[in-house]
Enzyme design. Sequence first.
Site, PDB file in Angstrom:
ATOM      1  N   GLY A   1     -23.040 -56.311 -26.049  1.00  0.00           N
ATOM      2  CA  GLY A   1     -22.567 -54.978 -26.422  1.00  0.00           C
ATOM      3  C   GLY A   1     -22.959 -53.873 -25.454  1.00  0.00           C
ATOM      4  CB  SER A   2     -24.331 -53.776 -22.003  1.00  0.00           C
ATOM      5  OG  SER A   2     -23.348 -54.404 -21.208  1.00  0.00           O
ATOM      6  CG  ASN A   3     -18.902 -53.134 -20.869  1.00  0.00           C
ATOM      7  OD1 ASN A   3     -18.667 -52.298 -20.005  1.00  0.00           O
ATOM      8  ND2 ASN A   3     -19.181 -54.370 -20.590  1.00  0.00           N
TER       9      ASN A   3
ATOM     10  CG  HIS B   1     -11.695 -59.918 -15.844  1.00  0.00           C
ATOM     11  ND1 HIS B   1     -11.962 -60.993 -16.665  1.00  0.00           N
ATOM     12  CD2 HIS B   1     -11.693 -60.391 -14.575  1.00  0.00           C
ATOM     13  CE1 HIS B   1     -12.115 -62.078 -15.918  1.00  0.00           C
ATOM     14  NE2 HIS B   1     -11.958 -61.746 -14.656  1.00  0.00           N
TER      15      HIS B   1
ATOM     16  CG  LEU C   1     -16.318 -64.189 -25.103  1.00  0.00           C
ATOM     17  CD1 LEU C   1     -17.455 -65.176 -25.197  1.00  0.00           C
ATOM     18  CD2 LEU C   1     -16.004 -63.859 -23.649  1.00  0.00           C
ATOM     19  CE  LYS C   2     -12.919 -67.875 -30.826  1.00  0.00           C
ATOM     20  NZ  LYS C   2     -14.310 -67.860 -30.364  1.00  0.00           N
ATOM     21  CG  LEU C   3      -5.068 -65.423 -25.975  1.00  0.00           C
ATOM     22  CD1 LEU C   3      -5.408 -64.773 -24.652  1.00  0.00           C
ATOM     23  CD2 LEU C   3      -4.311 -66.726 -25.732  1.00  0.00           C
ATOM     24  CB  ILE C   4      -5.534 -60.265 -28.831  1.00  0.00           C
ATOM     25  CG1 ILE C   4      -6.871 -59.749 -28.314  1.00  0.00           C
ATOM     26  CG2 ILE C   4      -5.015 -59.422 -29.986  1.00  0.00           C
ATOM     27  CD1 ILE C   4      -7.936 -59.525 -29.357  1.00  0.00           C
TER      28      ILE C   4
ATOM     29  CG  ASN D   1     -10.278 -57.525 -21.404  1.00  0.00           C
ATOM     30  OD1 ASN D   1     -11.281 -57.526 -22.101  1.00  0.00           O
ATOM     31  ND2 ASN D   1     -10.074 -58.415 -20.449  1.00  0.00           N
TER      32      ASN D   1
HETATM   33  C1  GRF Z   1     -18.789 -57.911 -19.535  1.00  0.00           C
HETATM   34  O1  GRF Z   1     -19.229 -58.406 -18.291  1.00  0.00           O
HETATM   35  C2  GRF Z   1     -17.289 -57.858 -19.542  1.00  0.00           C
HETATM   36  O2  GRF Z   1     -16.723 -57.633 -18.276  1.00  0.00           O
HETATM   37  C3  GRF Z   1     -16.921 -59.237 -19.981  1.00  0.00           C
HETATM   38  O3  GRF Z   1     -17.906 -59.602 -20.942  1.00  0.00           O
HETATM   39  C4  GRF Z   1     -19.090 -58.888 -20.659  1.00  0.00           C
HETATM   40  C5  GRF Z   1     -19.480 -58.164 -21.908  1.00  0.00           C
HETATM   41  O4  GRF Z   1     -20.754 -57.684 -21.773  1.00  0.00           O
HETATM   42  N1  GRF Z   1     -15.583 -59.249 -20.533  1.00  0.00           N
HETATM   43  P1  GRF Z   1     -21.345 -56.751 -22.951  1.00  0.00           P
HETATM   44  O5  GRF Z   1     -21.273 -57.545 -24.243  1.00  0.00           O
HETATM   45  O6  GRF Z   1     -20.475 -55.513 -23.003  1.00  0.00           O
HETATM   46  O7  GRF Z   1     -22.753 -56.468 -22.494  1.00  0.00           O
END
Ligand code: GRF
Length: 201
Positions: A11-13, A104, A85-88, A102
Amino acid sequence: MKTAVFVSGRGSNLQAILDYRQGKKSIEVEAVVSDKLNCPAFEIAKRNSIQAFSVGSKDGYISYEQLASSLSELDIDLIVLAGFLKLIPVDFIRRFENRIINIHPALLPSFGGKGMYGINVHNAVFKSSAKVSGATVHLVDPDYDHGKIIAQQCVDISDVKSPEEIAERVLDIEHKILPYIVGKFADGKVKIVEDRVVILD
Ligand code: GRF
């Protein structure tokens, strides 16, 4: 602008978006969604009093149809996949046409697609001996990592000694580019012009 953030792990993003909205009150995170019943990102949601949903087909999960209705009732404007991580499912994508993005951890269309997530991406980039990597924010379509690219930022990796070093440098970029683009959506500055995505100043 009301957003829902889809997560699968750390969840860092999600945290980066929450931090960014300290200075950008036009962004509201109304829901956090995961394909898991629990994950560290749900702790972030709890700390910020944000409702959490677990979506999937097993007991205790809600279906994508139920999720779509709940998000519509919350008047969600933008869905942000941040490590989901799942396809929507296609029906869900159609219901939120051009309103699902998304992040990436590579410069798409390179190093993307099924199985290309987390350290797998950086292993492939490292093995290729690429001199730059970076992050991509893109619209979500029914294929993995395939929708129109909204924004990219690259980073020099010519001196790295491991895939983990690439991951670290790219994650720093993700934490900047993703909240910035969410902010641009909040300002109504993301447009599709002649089949390309344009960010207005
Ligand atoms: C990130 O590196 C993002 O690019 C990828 O999954 C990771 C998620 O990291 N899709 P976090 O859970 O947001 O820390």
